[in-house]
Design a protein around this motif. Structure first.
Motif, PDB file in Angstrom:
ATOM      1  N   LEU A   1     -10.902  30.093  36.966  1.00 30.24           N
ATOM      2  CA  LEU A   1     -12.164  30.620  37.509  1.00 30.24           C
ATOM      3  C   LEU A   1     -13.266  30.597  36.453  1.00 30.24           C
ATOM      4  CD1 LEU A   1     -10.840  33.633  39.643  1.00 30.24           C
ATOM      5  CD2 LEU A   1     -11.706  31.443  40.488  1.00 30.24           C
ATOM      6  N   HIS A   2     -12.911  30.936  35.218  1.00 28.44           N
ATOM      7  CA  HIS A   2     -13.911  30.913  34.135  1.00 28.44           C
ATOM      8  C   HIS A   2     -14.335  29.477  33.825  1.00 28.44           C
ATOM      9  CE1 HIS A   2     -13.468  35.224  32.464  1.00 28.44           C
ATOM     10  NE2 HIS A   2     -13.140  35.174  33.734  1.00 28.44           N
ATOM     11  N   TRP A   3     -13.383  28.541  33.894  1.00 31.42           N
ATOM     12  CA  TRP A   3     -13.687  27.124  33.661  1.00 31.42           C
ATOM     13  C   TRP A   3     -14.666  26.605  34.714  1.00 31.42           C
ATOM     14  CZ3 TRP A   3     -12.789  22.575  36.433  1.00 31.42           C
ATOM     15  CH2 TRP A   3     -12.894  21.379  35.701  1.00 31.42           C
ATOM     16  N   LEU A   4     -14.560  27.138  35.932  1.00 31.34           N
ATOM     17  CA  LEU A   4     -15.411  26.689  37.038  1.00 31.34           C
ATOM     18  C   LEU A   4     -16.797  27.347  37.053  1.00 31.34           C
ATOM     19  CD1 LEU A   4     -12.706  26.729  39.833  1.00 31.34           C
ATOM     20  CD2 LEU A   4     -13.931  24.696  39.039  1.00 31.34           C
ATOM     21  N   ARG A   5     -16.994  28.368  36.237  1.00 36.39           N
ATOM     22  CA  ARG A   5     -18.237  29.146  36.287  1.00 36.39           C
ATOM     23  C   ARG A   5     -19.488  28.289  36.062  1.00 36.39           C
ATOM     24  NH1 ARG A   5     -18.602  33.797  38.052  1.00 36.39           N
ATOM     25  NH2 ARG A   5     -16.688  34.380  37.018  1.00 36.39           N
ATOM     26  N   ARG A   6     -19.492  27.455  35.023  1.00 38.07           N
ATOM     27  CA  ARG A   6     -20.679  26.654  34.719  1.00 38.07           C
ATOM     28  C   ARG A   6     -20.998  25.632  35.810  1.00 38.07           C
ATOM     29  NH1 ARG A   6     -23.284  25.657  29.286  1.00 38.07           N
ATOM     30  NH2 ARG A   6     -22.041  27.494  28.908  1.00 38.07           N
ATOM     31  N   PRO A   7     -19.989  24.853  36.296  1.00 32.89           N
ATOM     32  CA  PRO A   7     -20.297  23.958  37.419  1.00 32.89           C
ATOM     33  C   PRO A   7     -20.777  24.717  38.656  1.00 32.89           C
ATOM     34  CG  PRO A   7     -18.143  23.420  36.477  1.00 32.89           C
ATOM     35  CD  PRO A   7     -18.623  24.650  35.798  1.00 32.89           C
ATOM     36  N   ALA A   8     -20.254  25.940  38.854  1.00 29.66           N
ATOM     37  CA  ALA A   8     -20.664  26.741  40.010  1.00 29.66           C
ATOM     38  C   ALA A   8     -22.136  27.131  39.907  1.00 29.66           C
ATOM     39  CB  ALA A   8     -19.796  27.986  40.123  1.00 29.66           C
ATOM     40  N   GLU A   9     -22.557  27.512  38.711  1.00 34.25           N
ATOM     41  CA  GLU A   9     -23.966  27.874  38.504  1.00 34.25           C
ATOM     42  C   GLU A   9     -24.871  26.671  38.769  1.00 34.25           C
ATOM     43  OE1 GLU A   9     -23.962  29.319  34.509  1.00 34.25           O
ATOM     44  OE2 GLU A   9     -23.144  31.287  35.087  1.00 34.25           O
ATOM     45  N   PHE A  10     -24.431  25.499  38.312  1.00 35.93           N
ATOM     46  CA  PHE A  10     -25.207  24.273  38.542  1.00 35.93           C
ATOM     47  C   PHE A  10     -25.312  23.990  40.038  1.00 35.93           C
ATOM     48  CE2 PHE A  10     -25.402  19.675  39.197  1.00 35.93           C
ATOM     49  CZ  PHE A  10     -26.555  19.366  38.478  1.00 35.93           C
ATOM     50  N   ALA A  11     -24.177  24.092  40.746  1.00 34.41           N
ATOM     51  CA  ALA A  11     -24.156  23.814  42.190  1.00 34.41           C
ATOM     52  C   ALA A  11     -25.035  24.799  42.951  1.00 34.41           C
ATOM     53  CB  ALA A  11     -22.721  23.865  42.709  1.00 34.41           C
ATOM     54  N   ASP A  12     -24.938  26.072  42.604  1.00 31.90           N
ATOM     55  CA  ASP A  12     -25.735  27.095  43.303  1.00 31.90           C
ATOM     56  C   ASP A  12     -27.233  26.846  43.170  1.00 31.90           C
ATOM     57  OD1 ASP A  12     -23.527  28.402  44.245  1.00 31.90           O
ATOM     58  OD2 ASP A  12     -23.602  30.046  42.793  1.00 31.90           O
ATOM     59  N   HIS A  13     -27.613  26.278  42.028  1.00 36.20           N
ATOM     60  CA  HIS A  13     -29.037  26.013  41.781  1.00 36.20           C
ATOM     61  C   HIS A  13     -29.596  24.947  42.723  1.00 36.20           C
ATOM     62  CE1 HIS A  13     -32.753  25.697  39.528  1.00 36.20           C
ATOM     63  NE2 HIS A  13     -32.572  24.386  39.441  1.00 36.20           N
ATOM     64  N   TRP A  14     -28.752  23.983  43.125  1.00 41.51           N
ATOM     65  CA  TRP A  14     -29.238  22.843  43.908  1.00 41.51           C
ATOM     66  C   TRP A  14     -28.957  22.919  45.399  1.00 41.51           C
ATOM     67  CZ3 TRP A  14     -32.706  19.916  41.733  1.00 41.51           C
ATOM     68  CH2 TRP A  14     -32.747  19.848  40.337  1.00 41.51           C
ATOM     69  N   MET A  15     -28.065  23.818  45.826  1.00 38.63           N
ATOM     70  CA  MET A  15     -27.718  23.884  47.252  1.00 38.63           C
ATOM     71  C   MET A  15     -28.842  24.511  48.075  1.00 38.63           C
ATOM     72  SD  MET A  15     -23.701  24.964  47.475  1.00 38.63           S
ATOM     73  CE  MET A  15     -24.022  26.603  46.878  1.00 38.63           C
TER      74      MET A  15
END
Length: 194
Positions: A102-116
């Motif tokens: 879950l911690h490994w996925l945090r940064r890609p998740a922040e990037f995705a949330d910004h563009w969705m």
């Protein structure tokens, strides 16, 4: 009532909070955390697991393929709620491994949330949803072949994550990206195995 998520980061935080008081985390616990009423979080969770380092845990890819196929078929049949067999719900991993993923996925998740954002609705409504479910079924059926091609399961996980995000955010552009990635993955598998 199922939890409504406004972004991927919120979903990851909710899963981590739900698993805080246990040493082993079952699939049933994760599913209860994301809610049984919606298929989108299921696709998202399966995609995230296959995309994350958890895909290296023995048996995880096979379990996720079985889960994906069951969920996609039920979505195609128009079921309102997801049914899963108890043996699949009982599959578990340590909380430490889940937390690390879950911690490994945090940064890609922040990037995705910004563009969705909601757009191209026809790709994530009715017929678009059936197209996504059909594509996910095909991905699940080809998972055994992906064991033979390095990084293909990770690529499939990324495509599934994109489809899950598309359905959660009602973002048809993401669905289009998911279809494109699946087509490229199919070409890669065909080229490598033929």
């Amino acid at each position: 009532m199922p939890q409504e998520f406004t972004g991927l980061c919120q979903l990851l935080e909710h899963i981590e909070a739900s698993c805080r008081h246990t040493e082993r985390v079952s699939l049933e616990l994760v599913i209860d955390a994301v809610g049984l009423g919606s298929y989108a979080p299921f696709l998202l969770v399966v995609g995230l697991i296959l995309f994350s380092p958890l895909s290296g845990v023995p048996g995880i890819s096979t379990s996720m393929a079985a889960l994906l196929l069951l969920v996609a078929i039920q979505l195609l049949l128009g079921r309102k709620h997801v049914w899963l067999p108890q043996w699949l719900l009982n599959r578990s991993i340590s909380k430490k491994k889940l937390t690390r993923a879950l911690h490994w996925l945090r940064r890609p998740a922040e990037f995705a949330d910004h563009w969705m954002q909601p757009r191209l609705h026809f790709l994530v409504k009715r017929s678009g949803t059936y197209a996504i479910a059909t594509t996910c079924s095909l991905i699940a059926l080809t998972m055994p072949l992906m064991e033979l091609v390095p990084f293909s399961a990770t690529t499939a996980g990324f495509a599934l994550t994109i489809f899950g995000l598309a359905l959660v955010a009602h973002d048809g552009l993401l669905a289009l990206i998911g279809f494109t990635m699946t087509a490229l993955l199919t070409l890669l598998l065909a080229h490598t195995l033929l």
